[in-house]
Design a protein around this motif. Structure first.
Motif, PDB file in Angstrom:
ATOM      1  N   VAL A  32      -9.011  12.222  34.182  1.00 27.50           N
ATOM      2  CA  VAL A  32     -10.016  11.545  33.355  1.00 27.50           C
ATOM      3  C   VAL A  32      -9.510  11.365  31.941  1.00 27.50           C
ATOM      4  O   VAL A  32      -9.510  10.265  31.387  1.00 27.50           O
ATOM      5  CB  VAL A  32     -11.338  12.339  33.368  1.00 27.50           C
ATOM      6  N   PHE A  66      -6.372   4.129  27.986  1.00 28.41           N
ATOM      7  CA  PHE A  66      -7.239   3.045  27.506  1.00 28.41           C
ATOM      8  C   PHE A  66      -7.150   2.946  25.988  1.00 28.41           C
ATOM      9  O   PHE A  66      -6.995   1.851  25.427  1.00 28.41           O
ATOM     10  CB  PHE A  66      -8.685   3.309  27.945  1.00 28.41           C
ATOM     11  N   LEU A 125     -15.716   9.486  33.681  1.00 30.11           N
ATOM     12  CA  LEU A 125     -15.646   9.749  32.252  1.00 30.11           C
ATOM     13  C   LEU A 125     -16.996  10.201  31.714  1.00 30.11           C
ATOM     14  O   LEU A 125     -17.101  11.209  30.994  1.00 30.11           O
ATOM     15  CB  LEU A 125     -15.176   8.477  31.542  1.00 30.11           C
ATOM     16  N   LEU A 181     -14.827   5.001  21.695  1.00 30.33           N
ATOM     17  CA  LEU A 181     -14.833   4.242  22.942  1.00 30.33           C
ATOM     18  C   LEU A 181     -15.652   2.958  22.810  1.00 30.33           C
ATOM     19  O   LEU A 181     -15.435   2.008  23.551  1.00 30.33           O
ATOM     20  CB  LEU A 181     -15.393   5.093  24.076  1.00 30.33           C
ATOM     21  N   VAL A 182     -16.599   2.954  21.860  1.00 32.79           N
ATOM     22  CA  VAL A 182     -17.467   1.789  21.723  1.00 32.79           C
ATOM     23  C   VAL A 182     -16.828   0.726  20.827  1.00 32.79           C
ATOM     24  O   VAL A 182     -17.185  -0.445  20.895  1.00 32.79           O
ATOM     25  CB  VAL A 182     -18.844   2.248  21.187  1.00 32.79           C
ATOM     26  N   VAL A 183     -15.872   1.146  20.009  1.00 32.61           N
ATOM     27  CA  VAL A 183     -15.266   0.222  19.052  1.00 32.61           C
ATOM     28  C   VAL A 183     -14.786  -1.108  19.673  1.00 32.61           C
ATOM     29  O   VAL A 183     -15.001  -2.166  19.085  1.00 32.61           O
ATOM     30  CB  VAL A 183     -14.130   0.917  18.276  1.00 32.61           C
ATOM     31  N   PRO A 184     -14.185  -1.105  20.882  1.00 34.75           N
ATOM     32  CA  PRO A 184     -13.715  -2.383  21.426  1.00 34.75           C
ATOM     33  C   PRO A 184     -14.797  -3.460  21.519  1.00 34.75           C
ATOM     34  O   PRO A 184     -14.472  -4.644  21.559  1.00 34.75           O
ATOM     35  CB  PRO A 184     -13.198  -2.016  22.817  1.00 34.75           C
ATOM     36  N   ILE A 185     -16.089  -3.051  21.503  1.00 32.83           N
ATOM     37  CA  ILE A 185     -17.152  -4.066  21.508  1.00 32.83           C
ATOM     38  C   ILE A 185     -17.009  -4.972  20.287  1.00 32.83           C
ATOM     39  O   ILE A 185     -17.278  -6.163  20.349  1.00 32.83           O
ATOM     40  CB  ILE A 185     -18.540  -3.386  21.515  1.00 32.83           C
ATOM     41  N   PHE A 210      -7.532  -7.977  31.877  1.00 31.93           N
ATOM     42  CA  PHE A 210      -7.423  -6.955  30.839  1.00 31.93           C
ATOM     43  C   PHE A 210      -8.436  -7.205  29.733  1.00 31.93           C
ATOM     44  O   PHE A 210      -9.064  -6.275  29.231  1.00 31.93           O
ATOM     45  CB  PHE A 210      -6.006  -6.917  30.254  1.00 31.93           C
ATOM     46  N   ILE A 253     -11.755  -6.100  30.809  1.00 30.56           N
ATOM     47  CA  ILE A 253     -11.894  -4.641  30.850  1.00 30.56           C
ATOM     48  C   ILE A 253     -12.070  -4.092  29.444  1.00 30.56           C
ATOM     49  O   ILE A 253     -12.938  -3.252  29.193  1.00 30.56           O
ATOM     50  CB  ILE A 253     -10.671  -4.011  31.550  1.00 30.56           C
ATOM     51  N   ILE A 254     -11.269  -4.608  28.499  1.00 30.23           N
ATOM     52  CA  ILE A 254     -11.367  -4.080  27.134  1.00 30.23           C
ATOM     53  C   ILE A 254     -12.749  -4.328  26.554  1.00 30.23           C
ATOM     54  O   ILE A 254     -13.346  -3.461  25.928  1.00 30.23           O
ATOM     55  CB  ILE A 254     -10.276  -4.708  26.236  1.00 30.23           C
ATOM     56  N   PHE A 294     -15.642  -2.495  29.364  1.00 31.52           N
ATOM     57  CA  PHE A 294     -15.687  -1.073  29.678  1.00 31.52           C
ATOM     58  C   PHE A 294     -16.590  -0.280  28.726  1.00 31.52           C
ATOM     59  O   PHE A 294     -17.404   0.519  29.193  1.00 31.52           O
ATOM     60  CB  PHE A 294     -14.278  -0.481  29.705  1.00 31.52           C
ATOM     61  N   PRO A 295     -16.473  -0.472  27.408  1.00 33.63           N
ATOM     62  CA  PRO A 295     -17.327   0.328  26.519  1.00 33.63           C
ATOM     63  C   PRO A 295     -18.805   0.164  26.835  1.00 33.63           C
ATOM     64  O   PRO A 295     -19.577   1.122  26.823  1.00 33.63           O
ATOM     65  CB  PRO A 295     -17.024  -0.249  25.128  1.00 33.63           C
ATOM     66  N   LEU A 315     -21.284   3.161  28.045  1.00 34.67           N
ATOM     67  CA  LEU A 315     -22.488   3.553  27.300  1.00 34.67           C
ATOM     68  C   LEU A 315     -23.693   3.620  28.223  1.00 34.67           C
ATOM     69  O   LEU A 315     -24.477   4.572  28.188  1.00 34.67           O
ATOM     70  CB  LEU A 315     -22.782   2.523  26.217  1.00 34.67           C
ATOM     71  N   LEU A 316     -23.843   2.599  29.070  1.00 38.17           N
ATOM     72  CA  LEU A 316     -24.999   2.571  29.973  1.00 38.17           C
ATOM     73  C   LEU A 316     -24.940   3.722  30.953  1.00 38.17           C
ATOM     74  O   LEU A 316     -25.933   4.429  31.161  1.00 38.17           O
ATOM     75  CB  LEU A 316     -25.027   1.242  30.732  1.00 38.17           C
ATOM     76  N   LEU A 323     -25.318  -5.862  34.818  1.00 39.60           N
ATOM     77  CA  LEU A 323     -25.143  -6.302  33.430  1.00 39.60           C
ATOM     78  C   LEU A 323     -23.665  -6.534  33.119  1.00 39.60           C
ATOM     79  O   LEU A 323     -23.310  -7.491  32.430  1.00 39.60           O
ATOM     80  CB  LEU A 323     -25.754  -5.275  32.479  1.00 39.60           C
TER      81      LEU A 323
END
Lengths: 277, 298
Positions: free
Chosen positions: A13, A20, B96, B114-118, B164, B167-168, B171-172, B176-177, B222
């Motif tokens: 994990v 990533f 995760l 992890l949320v930053v890529p948004i 890719f 995914i980038i 994924f965030p 989150l959800l 979603l």
């Protein structure tokens, strides 16, 4: 979860997370490094460093006016969607009435359908009414997902405000105006702030709808950025990258502000309010 | 409101008993906006799609779409990008989120990172992927340096680049959800299972996972909506006239490059139908699952 043993699964994990993050770091790093590069071809790092691309993109892309348009569009969208969405969520949260399920579905559809699907007919209609290409058209198009989004966030929020508070205020002789202004409004402010900031982030980042409805004078930052990339060859790559960095920095500031007001785990209550749940 | 005659008052009372009173007027502005800006254009587009510009009957646009392989294949191309991206994002976020469901130091920081890529946005992601994964980019340099490959791997301007980028950016959101669904499951259920001697895999497989699946179905839907409407990245990092010609490109091309609004609307409608079909399938399957209380919030 008091003790965590380091099993192989854990390593997998965290390894995936690390991969990533390195990947994303590489993607962002490439753009940032390139935006400061004099020239960067077949080497690990550029030949030299410069900041002139930022100055160039500021003047060449007419960044001040693009930023102004972005600001106007997002503020208008946030204001209108809050003004219309919050009263509607109040009615949805407090009343049972015939046709409520159908209305809820109508409010959810714009979120479940991809923007391009309704964006193309919407743009056609806006062209018919000569609104496409204007600031008003862009604002109208962006309202389509924003109003339902405000309703989605605010309805559960209002549901958890005890209705007896309003009843008590009325019993103490408060007129409707006072109930709204001095009892409900202060309780609603945190939710409205959260919804407003999320709508702001979404609107600044909304590409499809703005792209389909904007004209040369009503482009927001994302759309201007897209045009500069797809018209590659005219601009230096570094200049485009510099602008992309400006865009990301502004989005990042907005998101960090948003995360201060919105707990990500609150998202679950919004989603669970969907019909059929 | 007119002067309250006896019948008027009685009618208002009867309506109020069924839940119809003046509070519902609050719904009006939002309903008008959504009806005028979403429902009306949608219906307008629908009827426009039945009026082909070149004539040939009511269904000419739809017949043309399914006859022309270049158009028909966009459905498969879009699904071939959207479904793996959405599935992969959901599948990756489960372990995760499972690891991160408890409290630990630095959780907020890790979530934020992890949320930053948004915030990256399509264009920066596309630009970054082109530079990072390109033939002379850092990624290929590392692979070459480690001796894993003999010549640069081609990962841009094809299917992989678009995947890719999906995914980038996706994924965030999925993470989150999933995390918020998982924290909504009462941890005492798992403790109870542990008391009865269940190992971590049994606890996950037979307690947590079944409770999580309905939430995962929503997360998938979603994520799928996000991935299905892939448009800018398919043009910028993909191969917009070939391998990643997704259906939104076809719709845009018809409407705003060939100025055939009728065809554009028809493609947009097909796109909506395909997307809603997938969602209906997933939600129909979800309806067969246990959806009672998870003991936690929500």
């Amino acid at each position: 979860m008091t003790r965590t043993a380091w099993r192989p699964g854990t390593w997998v994990v965290w390894g995936t997370v690390a991969f990533f993050l390195i990947f994303v770091g590489g993607v962002v790093g490439s753009v940032v490094v390139n935006s400061f590069a004099v020239r960067w071809f077949d080497t690990w790092l550029p030949d030299g460093w410069t900041t002139r691309w930022y100055g160039a993109s500021w003047s060449d892309f007419d960044l001040p006016s693009v930023l102004l348009v972005t600001f106007q569009v997002s503020v208008l969208v946030v204001a209108i969607s809050l003004l219309t969405g919050v009263p509607a969520s109040y009615a949805l949260a407090r009343r049972e009435f015939p046709g409520k399920r159908a209305l809820t579905l109508l409010f959810l559809l714009p979120i479940m359908i991809p923007p391009v699907t309704y964006g193309i007919p919407l743009a056609t209609v806006l062209y018919k009414f000569h609104l496409a290409g204007t600031l008003a058209g862009v604002v109208l198009a962006n309202l389509v997902p924003s109003i339902p989004f405000v309703i989605l966030v605010m309805t559960p929020f209002i549901e958890q405000i005890d209705p007896r508070i309003e009843a008590a205020a009325r019993m103490c002789g408060a007129p409707t105006r006072a109930v709204l202004g001095r009892v409900l409004a202060p309780l609603l402010v945190p939710g409205m702030l959260a919804a407003g900031i999320l709508v702001l982030v979404r609107t600044v980042g909304m590409f499809e709808l703005t792209f389909l409805t904007a004209g040369p004078d009503s482009e927001t930052l994302v759309v201007a950025l897209y045009y500069s990339v797809s018209a590659a060859g005219i601009r230096a790559q570094q200049q485009v990258d510099a602008m992309a960095v400006v865009y990301t920095m502004s989005m990042l500031v907005l998101l960090v502000i948003a995360l201060r007001f919105v707990n990500p785990t609150q998202l679950v209550t919004q989603i669970k309010e969907r019909p059929g749940t | 409101m007119t002067a309250p005659s006896v019948e008027g008052v009685a009618l208002r009372h009867r309506l109020a008993e069924r839940g119809l009173d003046r509070t519902l007027l609050l719904l009006l502005p939002a309903a008008v906006f959504v009806a005028g800006l979403f429902l009306y254009p949608f219906l307008y587009g629908l009827q426009l799609s039945f009026q082909p510009q070149d004539g040939g009957g009511v269904f000419a646009n739809y017949a043309e779409f399914f006859r022309d392989g270049y158009l028909r294949d966009t459905i498969a191309t879009t699904l071939w990008l959207g479904v793996p991206a959405a599935l992969g994002n959901v599948a990756a976020s489960v372990p995760l989120a499972y690891r991160m469901r408890g409290r630990f130091r630095g959780k907020r920081l890790l979530t934020t990172v992890l949320v930053v890529p948004i915030t990256l946005g399509t264009v920066l992601t596309a630009e970054g992927l082109l530079t990072f994964l390109g033939p002379t980019g850092w990624f290929n340099r590392v692979l070459l340096g480690l001796g894993l490959v003999d010549e640069p791997v081609r990962l841009t301007h094809n299917y992989w680049g678009v995947l890719f980028s999906l995914i980038i950016t996706g994924f965030p959101f999925a993470f989150l959800l999933t995390l918020s669904y998982l924290t909504g499951i009462d941890p005492s259920l798992e403790s109870a299972a542990a008391t009865l001697g269940a190992g971590w895999w049994q606890r996950f497989r037979f307690v947590t996972f079944p409770l999580l699946v309905p939430g995962l179905a929503i997360t998938f839907c979603l994520s799928f909506v996000l991935a299905f409407s892939v448009f800018p990245s398919a043009i910028l990092v993909g191969e917009p006239s070939g391998g990643t010609r997704v259906i939104s490109i076809a719709a845009y091309h018809a409407a705003f490059e060939e100025y055939d609004y009728s065809m554009g609307s028809a493609i947009a409608m097909i796109m909506g139908v395909v997307e809603l079909l997938v969602i209906a399938l997933v939600l129909g399957w979800r309806a067969t699952l246990y959806r009672g209380s998870t003991g936690g919030k929500g």
